[in-house]
Design a protein around this motif. Structure first.
Motif, PDB file in Angstrom:
ATOM      1  N   VAL A  65       5.137   8.603  -1.140  1.00  0.00           N
ATOM      2  CA  VAL A  65       4.681   8.795   0.236  1.00  0.00           C
ATOM      3  C   VAL A  65       3.986   7.543   0.773  1.00  0.00           C
ATOM      4  CG1 VAL A  65       3.071  10.095   1.703  1.00  0.00           C
ATOM      5  CG2 VAL A  65       4.516  11.294   0.048  1.00  0.00           C
ATOM      6  N   LEU A  66       3.052   7.001  -0.008  1.00  0.00           N
ATOM      7  CA  LEU A  66       2.224   5.900   0.482  1.00  0.00           C
ATOM      8  C   LEU A  66       2.871   4.524   0.334  1.00  0.00           C
ATOM      9  CD1 LEU A  66      -1.206   7.124  -0.918  1.00  0.00           C
ATOM     10  CD2 LEU A  66      -0.402   7.261   1.454  1.00  0.00           C
ATOM     11  N   LEU A  67       3.583   4.324  -0.773  1.00  0.00           N
ATOM     12  CA  LEU A  67       4.173   3.006  -1.042  1.00  0.00           C
ATOM     13  C   LEU A  67       5.678   2.977  -0.790  1.00  0.00           C
ATOM     14  CD1 LEU A  67       2.242   2.255  -4.360  1.00  0.00           C
ATOM     15  CD2 LEU A  67       1.650   1.505  -2.047  1.00  0.00           C
ATOM     16  N   LYS A  68       6.246   4.129  -0.499  1.00  0.00           N
ATOM     17  CA  LYS A  68       7.674   4.264  -0.196  1.00  0.00           C
ATOM     18  C   LYS A  68       8.571   3.978  -1.401  1.00  0.00           C
ATOM     19  CE  LYS A  68       6.655   4.870   4.184  1.00  0.00           C
ATOM     20  NZ  LYS A  68       5.663   5.900   4.268  1.00  0.00           N
ATOM     21  N   GLU A  69       7.975   4.016  -2.619  1.00  0.00           N
ATOM     22  CA  GLU A  69       8.780   3.792  -3.808  1.00  0.00           C
ATOM     23  C   GLU A  69       8.063   4.354  -5.029  1.00  0.00           C
ATOM     24  OE1 GLU A  69       9.261  -0.273  -4.979  1.00  0.00           O
ATOM     25  OE2 GLU A  69       7.134  -0.687  -4.910  1.00  0.00           O
ATOM     26  N   ILE A  70       8.838   4.602  -6.065  1.00  0.00           N
ATOM     27  CA  ILE A  70       8.298   4.976  -7.369  1.00  0.00           C
ATOM     28  C   ILE A  70       8.853   3.950  -8.350  1.00  0.00           C
ATOM     29  CG2 ILE A  70       8.183   6.735  -9.167  1.00  0.00           C
ATOM     30  CD1 ILE A  70       8.787   8.813  -6.926  1.00  0.00           C
ATOM     31  N   SER A  71       7.954   3.174  -8.932  1.00  0.00           N
ATOM     32  CA  SER A  71       8.403   2.097  -9.821  1.00  0.00           C
ATOM     33  C   SER A  71       9.018   2.658 -11.092  1.00  0.00           C
ATOM     34  CB  SER A  71       7.220   1.185 -10.183  1.00  0.00           C
ATOM     35  OG  SER A  71       6.324   1.866 -11.051  1.00  0.00           O
ATOM     36  N   LEU A  72       9.867   1.859 -11.707  1.00  0.00           N
ATOM     37  CA  LEU A  72      10.485   2.240 -12.974  1.00  0.00           C
ATOM     38  C   LEU A  72       9.406   2.499 -14.028  1.00  0.00           C
ATOM     39  CD1 LEU A  72      12.957   2.671 -14.768  1.00  0.00           C
ATOM     40  CD2 LEU A  72      12.988   0.202 -15.183  1.00  0.00           C
ATOM     41  N   MET A  73       8.369   1.670 -14.037  1.00  0.00           N
ATOM     42  CA  MET A  73       7.284   1.847 -14.996  1.00  0.00           C
ATOM     43  C   MET A  73       6.609   3.198 -14.803  1.00  0.00           C
ATOM     44  SD  MET A  73       5.795  -2.065 -15.277  1.00  0.00           S
ATOM     45  CE  MET A  73       4.165  -1.528 -15.562  1.00  0.00           C
ATOM     46  N   MET A  74       6.453   3.630 -13.548  1.00  0.00           N
ATOM     47  CA  MET A  74       5.829   4.926 -13.292  1.00  0.00           C
ATOM     48  C   MET A  74       6.731   6.060 -13.762  1.00  0.00           C
ATOM     49  SD  MET A  74       4.190   6.588  -9.882  1.00  0.00           S
ATOM     50  CE  MET A  74       2.494   6.139 -10.260  1.00  0.00           C
TER      51      MET A  74
ATOM     52  N   MET B 220      -4.009  -2.826   2.001  1.00  0.00           N
ATOM     53  CA  MET B 220      -4.169  -1.398   1.792  1.00  0.00           C
ATOM     54  C   MET B 220      -3.248  -0.901   0.679  1.00  0.00           C
ATOM     55  SD  MET B 220      -6.175   0.775   2.930  1.00  0.00           S
ATOM     56  CE  MET B 220      -6.521   2.370   3.517  1.00  0.00           C
ATOM     57  N   ASN B 221      -2.022  -1.477   0.614  1.00  0.00           N
ATOM     58  CA  ASN B 221      -1.098  -1.078  -0.439  1.00  0.00           C
ATOM     59  C   ASN B 221      -1.666  -1.338  -1.833  1.00  0.00           C
ATOM     60  OD1 ASN B 221       0.822  -0.040   1.231  1.00  0.00           O
ATOM     61  ND2 ASN B 221       2.302  -1.690   0.959  1.00  0.00           N
ATOM     62  N   GLN B 222      -2.420  -2.445  -1.993  1.00  0.00           N
ATOM     63  CA  GLN B 222      -2.999  -2.752  -3.305  1.00  0.00           C
ATOM     64  C   GLN B 222      -4.031  -1.700  -3.697  1.00  0.00           C
ATOM     65  OE1 GLN B 222      -1.733  -4.894  -5.377  1.00  0.00           O
ATOM     66  NE2 GLN B 222      -0.296  -5.559  -3.821  1.00  0.00           N
ATOM     67  N   LEU B 223      -4.802  -1.210  -2.729  1.00  0.00           N
ATOM     68  CA  LEU B 223      -5.776  -0.155  -2.994  1.00  0.00           C
ATOM     69  C   LEU B 223      -5.057   1.128  -3.392  1.00  0.00           C
ATOM     70  CD1 LEU B 223      -8.672   0.926  -3.048  1.00  0.00           C
ATOM     71  CD2 LEU B 223      -8.438   1.406  -0.598  1.00  0.00           C
ATOM     72  N   TYR B 224      -3.999   1.469  -2.676  1.00  0.00           N
ATOM     73  CA  TYR B 224      -3.202   2.650  -3.032  1.00  0.00           C
ATOM     74  C   TYR B 224      -2.647   2.522  -4.445  1.00  0.00           C
ATOM     75  CZ  TYR B 224      -3.139   4.157   1.899  1.00  0.00           C
ATOM     76  OH  TYR B 224      -3.474   4.574   3.164  1.00  0.00           O
ATOM     77  N   LYS B 225      -2.110   1.340  -4.759  1.00  0.00           N
ATOM     78  CA  LYS B 225      -1.555   1.113  -6.093  1.00  0.00           C
ATOM     79  C   LYS B 225      -2.610   1.323  -7.170  1.00  0.00           C
ATOM     80  CE  LYS B 225       2.407  -1.901  -6.087  1.00  0.00           C
ATOM     81  NZ  LYS B 225       2.935  -3.230  -6.264  1.00  0.00           N
ATOM     82  N   LEU B 226      -3.797   0.770  -6.938  1.00  0.00           N
ATOM     83  CA  LEU B 226      -4.882   0.908  -7.903  1.00  0.00           C
ATOM     84  C   LEU B 226      -5.254   2.373  -8.099  1.00  0.00           C
ATOM     85  CD1 LEU B 226      -7.001  -0.445  -9.724  1.00  0.00           C
ATOM     86  CD2 LEU B 226      -8.497  -0.534  -7.732  1.00  0.00           C
ATOM     87  N   LEU B 227      -5.396   3.106  -6.997  1.00  0.00           N
ATOM     88  CA  LEU B 227      -5.746   4.527  -7.096  1.00  0.00           C
ATOM     89  C   LEU B 227      -4.636   5.340  -7.759  1.00  0.00           C
ATOM     90  CD1 LEU B 227      -7.437   5.082  -3.618  1.00  0.00           C
ATOM     91  CD2 LEU B 227      -8.554   4.974  -5.861  1.00  0.00           C
ATOM     92  N   ILE B 228      -3.392   5.016  -7.443  1.00  0.00           N
ATOM     93  CA  ILE B 228      -2.265   5.733  -8.029  1.00  0.00           C
ATOM     94  C   ILE B 228      -2.182   5.484  -9.533  1.00  0.00           C
ATOM     95  CG2 ILE B 228       0.279   5.716  -8.115  1.00  0.00           C
ATOM     96  CD1 ILE B 228       0.133   5.417  -4.986  1.00  0.00           C
TER      97      ILE B 228
END
Length: 189
Positions: A46-55, A1-9
């Motif tokens: 909220v969904l992944l519990k983190e904000i990547s440096l790239m983001m 599910m996290n991969q789907l969230y990542k893709l949508l984000i």
């Protein structure tokens, strides 16, 4: 599910930008893109519990260059954003290669099986070259074609190209994947 969230984000804001441009034009689409990128960042937290440096970097550049696009009513700024982002990634990764510090490992390690250091070194270098290619390609497209073509390329060329390039790394990953220790094989803990 996290991969789907990542893709949508990651892909969602670009898809919305593409649609908005066709409906309300580049300047309004840029404003919408800026807001959606910020919402995307919140969704990541909220969904992944983190904000990547790239983001963080991408959102920062979207806000700065999107703001300049709107303020100066000049679409060149938003078109330069990907070139600058790709160039920053390329310089960082290639500098990491030169320093024998594969920075890509910090970003991607959690999503990969354990690999030998040489795999990270090679992936770091390859992704650095790939980002140089993307920066040059972005420059070529925005300077040679109309805005609608440039936006379509962001969605229909750059995203699939990144996916194909990532898949092309599978042989490297498989070649240098570390064997699971014998005591962990078959464990049901």
């Amino acid at each position: 599910m996290n991969q789907l969230y990542k893709l949508l984000i990651e892909a969602g804001p670009l898809i919305i930008f593409f649609i908005a441009n066709s409906q309300v034009g580049i300047f309004n689409a840029t404003a919408i893109f800026m807001v959606v990128m910020i919402f995307s960042m919140i969704a990541s937290k909220v969904l992944l519990k983190e904000i990547s440096l790239m983001m963080w970097i991408s959102v920062g550049l979207v806000v700065v260059f999107g703001g300049a696009t709107i303020y100066f009513e000049n679409e060149t700024f938003i078109k330069l954003k990907p070139t600058i982002l790709y160039s920053m990634f390329a310089i960082t990764l290639l500098m990491g290669t030169a320093l024998k510090k594969p920075f890509i490992r910090n970003v991607m390690e959690a999503g990969f099986p354990p690999m030998e250091d040489i795999a990270w070194d090679k992936m770091n270098f390859r992704w650095g070259l790939f980002f140089i290619f993307c920066a040059i390609l972005n420059e070529y497209i925005w300077r040679s074609y109309d805005t609608d073509t440039w936006i379509a390329a962001k969605l229909w060329l750059f995203m699939p190209l990144s996916f194909v390039f990532a898949l092309a790394q599978l042989p490297l990953i498989m070649k240098y994947q570390k064997e699971e220790p014998a005591e962990n094989k078959g464990s049901t803990d």
